[in-house]
Design a protein around this motif. Structure first.
Motif, PDB file in Angstrom:
ATOM      1  N   GLU A 197       0.845  -1.183   0.000  1.00 29.05           N
ATOM      2  CA  GLU A 197       0.000   0.000   0.000  1.00 29.05           C
ATOM      3  C   GLU A 197       0.884   1.239   0.000  1.00 29.05           C
ATOM      4  N   LEU A 198       0.650   2.113  -0.964  1.00 26.18           N
ATOM      5  CA  LEU A 198       1.353   3.391  -1.005  1.00 26.18           C
ATOM      6  C   LEU A 198       0.730   4.350  -0.008  1.00 26.18           C
ATOM      7  N   PHE A 199      -0.592   4.351   0.047  1.00 30.95           N
ATOM      8  CA  PHE A 199      -1.285   5.113   1.082  1.00 30.95           C
ATOM      9  C   PHE A 199      -2.624   4.491   1.373  1.00 30.95           C
ATOM     10  N   ARG A 200      -3.168   4.869   2.539  1.00 36.05           N
ATOM     11  CA  ARG A 200      -4.459   4.335   2.978  1.00 36.05           C
ATOM     12  C   ARG A 200      -5.126   5.370   3.862  1.00 36.05           C
ATOM     13  N   PHE A 201      -6.355   5.704   3.516  1.00 37.08           N
ATOM     14  CA  PHE A 201      -7.221   6.531   4.348  1.00 37.08           C
ATOM     15  C   PHE A 201      -8.353   5.610   4.756  1.00 37.08           C
ATOM     16  N   ALA A 202      -8.559   5.431   6.078  1.00 35.17           N
ATOM     17  CA  ALA A 202      -9.550   4.444   6.501  1.00 35.17           C
ATOM     18  C   ALA A 202     -10.186   4.822   7.827  1.00 35.17           C
ATOM     19  N   ASP A 203     -11.419   4.381   7.969  1.00 36.14           N
ATOM     20  CA  ASP A 203     -12.113   4.392   9.249  1.00 36.14           C
ATOM     21  C   ASP A 203     -12.839   3.050   9.327  1.00 36.14           C
ATOM     22  N   PRO A 204     -13.565   2.766  10.391  1.00 32.49           N
ATOM     23  CA  PRO A 204     -14.205   1.443  10.491  1.00 32.49           C
ATOM     24  C   PRO A 204     -15.208   1.129   9.375  1.00 32.49           C
ATOM     25  N   ALA A 205     -15.751   2.146   8.711  1.00 32.96           N
ATOM     26  CA  ALA A 205     -16.791   1.908   7.712  1.00 32.96           C
ATOM     27  C   ALA A 205     -16.304   1.913   6.272  1.00 32.96           C
ATOM     28  N   GLN A 206     -15.217   2.615   5.973  1.00 36.26           N
ATOM     29  CA  GLN A 206     -14.804   2.755   4.573  1.00 36.26           C
ATOM     30  C   GLN A 206     -13.320   3.101   4.464  1.00 36.26           C
ATOM     31  N   SER A 207     -12.800   2.909   3.251  1.00 33.95           N
ATOM     32  CA  SER A 207     -11.382   3.198   3.037  1.00 33.95           C
ATOM     33  C   SER A 207     -11.107   3.484   1.567  1.00 33.95           C
ATOM     34  N   VAL A 208      -9.998   4.199   1.349  1.00 35.03           N
ATOM     35  CA  VAL A 208      -9.438   4.412   0.019  1.00 35.03           C
ATOM     36  C   VAL A 208      -7.948   4.150   0.158  1.00 35.03           C
ATOM     37  N   ALA A 209      -7.409   3.306  -0.712  1.00 29.59           N
ATOM     38  CA  ALA A 209      -5.989   2.972  -0.667  1.00 29.59           C
ATOM     39  C   ALA A 209      -5.445   2.878  -2.085  1.00 29.59           C
ATOM     40  N   VAL A 210      -4.132   2.981  -2.198  1.00 31.67           N
ATOM     41  CA  VAL A 210      -3.467   2.699  -3.463  1.00 31.67           C
ATOM     42  C   VAL A 210      -2.517   1.541  -3.209  1.00 31.67           C
ATOM     43  N   GLU A 211      -2.683   0.483  -3.994  1.00 30.57           N
ATOM     44  CA  GLU A 211      -1.837  -0.702  -3.915  1.00 30.57           C
ATOM     45  C   GLU A 211      -0.917  -0.728  -5.123  1.00 30.57           C
ATOM     46  N   VAL A 212       0.397  -0.848  -4.868  1.00 26.84           N
ATOM     47  CA  VAL A 212       1.398  -0.858  -5.930  1.00 26.84           C
ATOM     48  C   VAL A 212       2.030  -2.240  -5.981  1.00 26.84           C
ATOM     49  N   ARG A 213       2.089  -2.816  -7.177  1.00 24.96           N
ATOM     50  CA  ARG A 213       2.742  -4.107  -7.369  1.00 24.96           C
ATOM     51  C   ARG A 213       4.214  -3.840  -7.675  1.00 24.96           C
ATOM     52  N   CYS A 214       5.049  -4.195  -6.716  1.00 23.93           N
ATOM     53  CA  CYS A 214       6.487  -3.952  -6.834  1.00 23.93           C
ATOM     54  C   CYS A 214       7.181  -5.224  -7.295  1.00 23.93           C
ATOM     55  N   GLY A 215       8.102  -5.081  -8.155  1.00 20.38           N
ATOM     56  CA  GLY A 215       8.844  -6.174  -8.772  1.00 20.38           C
ATOM     57  C   GLY A 215       9.364  -5.615 -10.076  1.00 20.38           C
ATOM     58  N   ALA A 216       9.275  -6.366 -11.114  1.00 20.02           N
ATOM     59  CA  ALA A 216       9.688  -5.867 -12.421  1.00 20.02           C
ATOM     60  C   ALA A 216       8.703  -4.788 -12.878  1.00 20.02           C
ATOM     61  N   PRO A 217       9.217  -3.658 -13.402  1.00 19.84           N
ATOM     62  CA  PRO A 217       8.297  -2.611 -13.870  1.00 19.84           C
ATOM     63  C   PRO A 217       7.465  -3.108 -15.046  1.00 19.84           C
ATOM     64  N   VAL A 218       6.260  -2.574 -15.142  1.00 19.49           N
ATOM     65  CA  VAL A 218       5.355  -2.955 -16.228  1.00 19.49           C
ATOM     66  C   VAL A 218       5.841  -2.357 -17.539  1.00 19.49           C
ATOM     67  N   THR A 219       6.173  -1.080 -17.508  1.00 18.43           N
ATOM     68  CA  THR A 219       6.626  -0.400 -18.721  1.00 18.43           C
ATOM     69  C   THR A 219       7.764   0.552 -18.381  1.00 18.43           C
ATOM     70  N   THR A 220       8.542   0.868 -19.395  1.00 20.61           N
ATOM     71  CA  THR A 220       9.595   1.868 -19.263  1.00 20.61           C
ATOM     72  C   THR A 220       9.422   2.849 -20.408  1.00 20.61           C
ATOM     73  N   VAL A 221       9.322   4.133 -20.066  1.00 20.13           N
ATOM     74  CA  VAL A 221       9.162   5.182 -21.063  1.00 20.13           C
ATOM     75  C   VAL A 221      10.202   6.257 -20.770  1.00 20.13           C
ATOM     76  N   ASP A 222      11.062   6.549 -21.742  1.00 18.87           N
ATOM     77  CA  ASP A 222      12.088   7.591 -21.582  1.00 18.87           C
ATOM     78  C   ASP A 222      12.860   7.416 -20.279  1.00 18.87           C
ATOM     79  N   GLN A 223      13.348   6.223 -20.012  1.00 20.24           N
ATOM     80  CA  GLN A 223      14.132   5.886 -18.828  1.00 20.24           C
ATOM     81  C   GLN A 223      13.313   5.872 -17.531  1.00 20.24           C
ATOM     82  N   GLU A 224      12.033   6.204 -17.562  1.00 19.26           N
ATOM     83  CA  GLU A 224      11.175   6.187 -16.363  1.00 19.26           C
ATOM     84  C   GLU A 224      10.476   4.840 -16.282  1.00 19.26           C
ATOM     85  N   ARG A 225      10.599   4.166 -15.132  1.00 22.70           N
ATOM     86  CA  ARG A 225       9.954   2.870 -14.936  1.00 22.70           C
ATOM     87  C   ARG A 225       8.591   3.080 -14.288  1.00 22.70           C
TER      88      ARG A 225
END
Length: 145
Positions: free
Chosen positions: A14-42
């Motif tokens: 999880e990159l970040f998580r905003f949560a309370d007992p009833a609801q949440s918003v999170a961002v989950e990042v899959r770390c390992g080999a990058p999916v794409t590389t564009v102009d040296q940016e992974r």
């Protein structure tokens, strides 16, 4: 005797998580080999995850090292009680965070659909520190890949 093959291990953090007992918003990042590389940016595959009694859903996006730096600046802005939008640009889904009481997190689908879901979240007092630790974990994981 069979030879063992090494498979790149992909872990989700999880990159970040905003949560309370009833609801949440999170961002989950899959770390390992990058999916794409564009102009040296992974770029790494990620999802914004919304969970509540009213709506539950996921929307995909890709995250780069630059996006991680940008999220750190967003955390600084939120600490200063300013709003934040992340990630910048019109390439994918994004979140808009307003540090009111409760914190309002709006998840926007890609610019083409124009769908948005606003989730008011009564965050715990240590939410900023916890999200800084999550950011550090994701940075370490993508740096190792």
């Amino acid at each position: 005797m069979r030879e063992a093959t090494v498979v790149d291990e992909v872990q989700t953090f999880e990159l970040f998580r905003f949560a309370d007992p009833a609801q949440s918003v999170a961002v989950e990042v899959r770390c390992g080999a990058p999916v794409t590389t564009v102009d040296q940016e992974r770029y790494y595959s990620a999802e914004i995850v919304v969970k509540s009694g009213f709506v539950t859903g996921r929307v995909g996006l890709q995250v780069s090292h630059e996006d991680l730096d940008e999220w750190e600046r967003c955390l600084d802005a939120l600490q200063a009680e300013e709003g934040a939008e992340w990630p910048a640009g019109d390439r994918s889904a994004w979140v808009d965070v307003v540090p009111d009481d409760p914190v309002e997190v709006t998840v926007h689908d890609s610019p083409s659909t124009q769908i948005a879901v606003r989730v008011p979240i009564d965050v715990a007092s240590e939410w900023l520190e916890e999200n800084r630790l999550r950011l550090a974990r994701v940075r370490a994981a993508v740096s190792a890949s």
